[in-house]
Scaffold this active site. Structure first.
Site, short mmCIF file in Angstrom:
data_model
loop_
_atom_site.label_atom_id
_atom_site.label_comp_id
_atom_site.label_asym_id
_atom_site.label_seq_id
_atom_site.Cartn_x
_atom_site.Cartn_y
_atom_site.Cartn_z
N GLY A 205 -97.09 -63.35 -20.25
CA GLY A 205 -97.31 -62.78 -18.93
C GLY A 205 -97.47 -61.28 -19.01
O GLY A 205 -97.22 -60.69 -20.06
N PRO A 207 -96.77 -57.22 -18.43
CA PRO A 207 -95.54 -56.47 -18.66
C PRO A 207 -94.69 -56.38 -17.39
O PRO A 207 -95.23 -56.33 -16.29
CB PRO A 207 -96.04 -55.07 -19.03
CG PRO A 207 -97.48 -55.20 -19.33
CD PRO A 207 -97.98 -56.40 -18.63
N GLY A 208 -93.39 -56.39 -17.58
CA GLY A 208 -92.47 -56.16 -16.45
C GLY A 208 -92.28 -57.34 -15.52
O GLY A 208 -91.83 -57.19 -14.40
N THR A 209 -92.61 -58.55 -15.99
CA THR A 209 -92.44 -59.70 -15.11
C THR A 209 -91.14 -60.45 -15.37
O THR A 209 -90.90 -61.49 -14.78
CB THR A 209 -93.62 -60.68 -15.24
OG1 THR A 209 -93.90 -60.85 -16.62
CG2 THR A 209 -94.85 -60.16 -14.53
N GLY A 210 -90.34 -59.93 -16.28
CA GLY A 210 -89.02 -60.52 -16.48
C GLY A 210 -88.91 -61.48 -17.66
O GLY A 210 -88.03 -62.33 -17.69
N HIS A 426 -113.93 -40.59 4.93
CA HIS A 426 -113.99 -41.50 3.77
C HIS A 426 -113.02 -42.67 3.96
O HIS A 426 -113.40 -43.84 3.84
CB HIS A 426 -113.65 -40.72 2.50
CG HIS A 426 -113.76 -41.51 1.24
ND1 HIS A 426 -114.80 -41.37 0.37
CD2 HIS A 426 -112.96 -42.47 0.70
CE1 HIS A 426 -114.65 -42.19 -0.64
NE2 HIS A 426 -113.52 -42.88 -0.47
N GLU A 427 -111.79 -42.34 4.30
CA GLU A 427 -110.78 -43.41 4.43
C GLU A 427 -111.08 -44.31 5.62
O GLU A 427 -110.92 -45.53 5.52
CB GLU A 427 -109.37 -42.81 4.55
CG GLU A 427 -108.90 -42.03 3.32
CD GLU A 427 -108.98 -42.82 2.04
OE1 GLU A 427 -108.84 -44.06 2.08
OE2 GLU A 427 -109.23 -42.22 0.97
N HIS A 430 -113.73 -46.85 4.73
CA HIS A 430 -113.18 -48.05 4.06
C HIS A 430 -112.59 -49.01 5.09
O HIS A 430 -112.89 -50.20 5.11
CB HIS A 430 -112.03 -47.66 3.12
CG HIS A 430 -112.46 -47.07 1.83
ND1 HIS A 430 -113.38 -47.66 1.00
CD2 HIS A 430 -112.08 -45.92 1.20
CE1 HIS A 430 -113.55 -46.91 -0.08
NE2 HIS A 430 -112.78 -45.85 0.03
N ASP A 503 -113.61 -45.84 -6.42
CA ASP A 503 -114.25 -46.93 -5.67
C ASP A 503 -115.44 -47.48 -6.45
O ASP A 503 -115.63 -48.69 -6.55
CB ASP A 503 -114.77 -46.43 -4.32
CG ASP A 503 -113.68 -45.80 -3.48
OD1 ASP A 503 -112.52 -46.13 -3.72
OD2 ASP A 503 -114.01 -44.99 -2.59
P1 ADP Z 1 -90.88 -58.00 -19.63
O1 ADP Z 1 -90.05 -58.42 -20.77
O2 ADP Z 1 -91.62 -59.12 -18.99
O3 ADP Z 1 -91.81 -56.85 -19.89
P2 ADP Z 1 -88.35 -57.35 -18.48
O4 ADP Z 1 -87.71 -58.68 -18.54
O5 ADP Z 1 -87.94 -56.36 -19.50
O6 ADP Z 1 -89.93 -57.48 -18.47
O7 ADP Z 1 -88.13 -56.76 -17.02
C1 ADP Z 1 -88.00 -55.40 -16.76
C2 ADP Z 1 -87.16 -55.16 -15.54
O8 ADP Z 1 -87.84 -55.59 -14.37
C3 ADP Z 1 -85.88 -55.94 -15.54
O9 ADP Z 1 -84.86 -55.22 -16.14
C4 ADP Z 1 -85.61 -56.19 -14.06
O10 ADP Z 1 -84.90 -55.11 -13.51
C5 ADP Z 1 -86.97 -56.20 -13.45
N1 ADP Z 1 -87.46 -57.58 -13.19
C6 ADP Z 1 -88.61 -58.10 -13.68
N2 ADP Z 1 -88.79 -59.35 -13.24
C7 ADP Z 1 -87.73 -59.65 -12.47
C8 ADP Z 1 -87.34 -60.82 -11.73
N3 ADP Z 1 -88.09 -61.92 -11.71
N4 ADP Z 1 -86.18 -60.75 -11.04
C9 ADP Z 1 -85.43 -59.65 -11.05
N5 ADP Z 1 -85.74 -58.54 -11.72
C10 ADP Z 1 -86.88 -58.51 -12.43
#
Ligand code: ADP
Length: 603
Positions: A205, A207-210, A426-427, A430, A503
Site C-alpha cells: 500500500g 506510504p503512511g497507511t498503517g 482564477h480561483e 475553477h 493545473d
Molecule cells: P506505513 O508503514 O504504512 O508507511 P505506519 O504504519 O508507519 O505507515 O503509519 C504511520 C503513522 O500513521 C502511524 O504511526 C499512525 O499514527 C498513523 N496511521 C496510519 N494509518 C493508521 C490507521 N489506520 N489508524 C490509525 N493510525 C494510523
C-alpha cells in the site's frame, strides 16, 4: 510495546583494557626481567675505584672490548672499555678484586623467551578473542564490525502493546490478519485439520497507511515476540554480510517461536534480480539467502513473516510465489469512513471543544493517508496551543487540513492589487466551471491567501462520497474544471499568467491516462499504450508503443484538453456576470465557503 536491547559497551572500553595491560607489562614485568642494571662508566672511574680498593668482581670480555666490574659490596655492575694498561692485573690483585668468569647472572633462557615472546602474544590473542566475541554479542547498529549478526529489534509483549483497535479503518486487512492471530493462539487447531498457515504475508500500500502499525498489532494481539527489521538494514558494507544477517535473524526467530518477523521496506532487498552488469551482488545474495531460509523452515513452526512494501511490482517473482510470501494484504488509502475513524482514534489523545464534526473534516481531507490524518490532528492541537486555548476547535482542524495540504499561511506575502484580482478570478473560474457542470463536485472553500507551498490561492472541492469508478464524462469535466482558472484569466484580462502550471500538469496527466490507459479514445480502442510502473508512489508510467503512435497520442491529448478548455471558456462566458460578482466578493473577503459561493451563484 517495549523494545529490548542488550546494553552495548563502547569500543573505548576495550581499547582502555589493552592500554592498561600494556602499561602493566612495561612498567612491572619488564624491569623484573632485566633486574640487573649495568652502569656505563669511564676508565678513569675504574682506576680510581681500584686505587680506593672499592672493587668487588672483575670480568674481561675481550671480544666485546669491555670490562664489567662491581663495587666492593657487589651492589652495582659497571661497564667500561678495555684500554692497554700493562700492570692492571697486579693493581687489581692488590685492590682485592676477584677475577670472575661471569658477573651477570643470566636469567634462565627459557624464562626470558617465555616472558619476552610468548606472554605478549598470548595476551594479545586473548584480548582479540574477547573483543570479537563481545562485538558479535552486542549486535548493535549497522556496523562493519558486527560481522553479519542480525540487529533485529525484539519487541516483547506488554500491556501497552498496539492492538487492532488502535488501527482504525482497514477492516479487510484486519480481518485477514486476525486469522494469523488466531493461528498463533492455537496452532494445534490448524495442525489437526492439516491446514498450514502461509509462511509470509506481504502488506502492500501507499506510504503512511498503517502497514507497520498493523504488523505490530498482530504481534500485540497474539502476545508473541516481534522481530522488526528494515530491508535496508540487511545490506551491508561487505558482500555476504546481509546473507549472514538473514541467517541469524531466522535462527533467533526459530528459537523464539511462535513469533512474528517483520521486514519493513522489503523492496530494498527483494528487487527483481535482472542480471544487469554491475548489479548489486550483496543485495542479490541477501535475497537468495532469504529465499532459502523461507524454504528451509517447515510449515507450522510458528514463525510468521510479515513484510511491507509500497513497490510490490518491483519484487522478485521468486519472493512472491506460493510457499514464500503467498498472501498479499492490500492496505489502501482510507475511504471516508476510514478517515473519520482514524481521526477519532487520534483525537482521543487531545482535548476537543464541542461541536467538532469529524465527518466534515474527513470529507475535506479526501485522499489523505492515515499518517497525514494523524498529522492534521497534531497540527490542530499545536494551533490551539499557539492561540492559548485549552481545547481544539473545528476551526483548528479545518485550518490544519489546509496547512497539511498547502502549507502555512504566508504572513508577509504581499500581492499587488492586480495580482490579487487575477488570483481571485482564477480561483472563481475553477469553482464556477466545477459548479456548472452537473457531474462535478461543488466547492467546499475558496481562498486567495498565499501559502508557504507557493500556492497563491486554491479551491477545495468536496468529496461527496466514495468514488471507485469515474466515467469518461466525469473525467472530461475534471479537465474542464482544471482549465477553468486559466480560462477566466483569458476572458477578463486577455492574458495568461504563470499561475496555471500545476493545473496544466494535472489536466495533461488525466487526458493522457484517458487515451493511453483507460481506452477512452476511439482511435486506439482498448489497447494499452502505457503501463503504470509505480502504483503506490506517484504512479509513474512507461510508454509501450512506436514513435508514430506516440506522436499521435500527443496530438489526441492536445485535442482533448483543447476541447475542454473551450468548454470552460463557454461556461464562463455564459455566466460572465456571476463570474464578476463572485470574483469581487472573493477579492474583498479573501476566503469564502462553499455555501456562500452557492448562494451567490443561485441568487
Ligand atoms: P506505513 O508503514 O504504512 O508507511 P505506519 O504504519 O508507519 O505507515 O503509519 C504511520 C503513522 O500513521 C502511524 O504511526 C499512525 O499514527 C498513523 N496511521 C496510519 N494509518 C493508521 C490507521 N489506520 N489508524 C490509525 N493510525 C494510523
Amino acid at each position: 510495546m517495549q523494545e529490548v536491547k542488550k546494553p552495548k559497551k563502547p569500543l573505548i572500553y576495550y581499547y582502555s583494557i589493552v592500554l592498561i595491560v600494556l602499561i602493566v607489562f612495561n612498567f612491572l614485568l619488564m624491569p623484573w626481567v632485566s633486574q640487573q642494571r649495568i652502569v656505563e662508566t669511564d676508565y678513569g672511574t675504574f682506576m680510581t675505584m681500584i686505587e680506593e680498593k672499592d672493587i668487588g668482581q672483575v670480568q674481561y670480555n675481550e671480544e666485546e672490548n669491555s670490562i664489567l666490574f662491581t663495587d666492593k659490596d657487589n651492589t652495582t655492575i659497571y661497564q667500561t672499555g678495555i684500554i692497554p694498561d700493562p700492570d692492571i692485573a697486579d693493581r687489581l690483585h692488590e685492590a682485592g678484586a676477584v677475577f670472575s668468569g661471569q658477573i651477570i647472572e643470566q636469567a634462565s633462557p627459557i624464562l626470558t623467551f617465555l616472558l619476552t615472546w610468548i606472554l605478549p602474544i598470548l595476551i594479545f590473542v586473548g584480548l582479540g578473542e574477547l573483543m570479537s566475541r563481545k562485538l558479535m554479542k552486542s549486535a548493535g547498529g549497522p556496523n562493519a564490525m558486527s560481522f553479519g549478526k542480525s540487529n533485529a529489534k525484539i519487541y516483547v509483549k506488554s500491556s501497552e502493546g498496539i492492538k487492532f483497535s488502535d488501527v482504525a479503518g482497514e477492516d479487510e486487512a484486519k480481518e485477514n490478519l486476525s486469522e494469523i492471530v488466531e493461528y498463533l493462539h492455537n496452532p494445534q487447531k490448524y495442525k489437526e485439520i492439516g491446514a498450514s498457515m502461509p509462511k509470509g504475508i506481504l502488506l502492500v500500500g501507499p506510504p503512511g497507511t498503517g502497514k507497520t502499525m498493523l504488523a505490530k498489532a498482530v504481534a500485540g494481539e497474539a502476545n508473541v515476540p516481534f522481530f522488526s527489521m528494515s530491508g535496508s538494514e540487511f545490506v551491508e558494507m561487505f558482500v555476504g554480510m546481509g546473507a549472514s544477517k538473514v541467517r541469524d535473524l531466522f535462527k533467533q526467530a526459530k528459537e523464539k517461536a511462535p513469533c512474528i518477523v517483520f521486514i519493513d521496506e522489503i523492496d530494498a532487498i527483494g528487487q527483481k534480480r535482472d542480471g544487469r552488469i554491475g548489479g548489486n551482488d550483496e543485495r542479490e545474495q541477501t535475497l537468495n539467502q532469504l529465499l532459502t531460509e523461507m524454504d528451509g523452515f517447515e510449515e507450522n513452526t510458528g514463525v510468521i513473516i510479515l513484510a511491507a512494501t509500497n513497490r510490490p511490482e518491483s519484487l522478485d517473482p521468486a519472493l512472491t510465489r506460493p510457499g514464500r510470501f503467498d498472501r498479499r494484504v492490500p492496505v489502501e488509502l482510507p475511504d471516508l469512513k476510514g478517515r473519520e475513524a482514524i481521526l477519532r482514534v487520534h483525537a482521543k489523545k487531545i482535548k476537543l471543544g464541542e461541536n467538532v464534526d469529524f465527518e466534515k473534516i474527513a470529507r475535506m481531507a479526501s485522499g489523505a493517508s492515515g499518517a497525514e490524518l494523524a498529522n492534521i490532528i497534531n497540527e490542530a492541537a499545536l494551533r490551539a496551543v499557539r492561540d492559548n486555548r485549552s481545547y481544539v476547535t473545528q476551526a483548528d482542524l479545518e485550518e490544519s487540513i489546509e496547512v497539511v495540504i498547502a502549507g502555512y499561511q504566508k504572513k508577509n506575502a504581499i500581492l499587488t492589487d492586480q495580482e490579487k484580482r487575477v488570483v481571485a478570478y482564477h480561483e472563481i473560474g475553477h469553482a464556477l466551471v466545477a459548479a456548472k457542470q452537473t457531474n462535478s463536485a461543488p466547492v467546499q472553500k475558496i481562498t486567495i491567501v498565499p501559502r508557504t507551498s507557493g500556492a497563491l490561492g486554491y479551491t477545495m472541492q468536496v468529496d461527496e462520497g466514495n468514488h471507485y469508478l469515474m466515467s469518461q464524462a466525469e473525467l472530461e469535466n475534471k479537465i474542464a474544471t482544471l482549465t477553468g482558472g486559466r480560462a477566466a484569466e483569458e476572458l477578463i484580462f486577455n492574458s495568461a499568467s504563470t499561475g496555471a502550471s500545476n493545473d496544466i500538469e494535472q489536466a495533461t496527466k488525466l487526458a493522457r491516462a484517458m487515451i493511453t490507459r483507460y481506452g477512452m479514445s476511439k482511435e486506439f480502442d482498448m489497447v494499452a499504450m502505457e503501463t503504470v510502473t509505480n502504483q503506490y508512489l506517484g504512479g509513474d508510467t512507461t510508454l509501450a508503443c512506436s514513435a508514430e503512435t506516440q506522436a499521435r497520442i500527443d496530438q489526441l491529448v492536445v485535442e482533448l484538453v483543447k476541447r475542454q478548455h473551450e468548454k470552460a471558456v463557454n461556461i464562463l462566458l455564459e455566466n460572465r456576470d456571476k463570474l464578476d460578482e463572485l470574483a469581487n466578493y472573493l477579492y474583498q473577503k479573501e476566503t469564502i465557503t462553499g455555501e456562500e459561493f452557492m448562494s451567490i451563484l443561485n441568487r
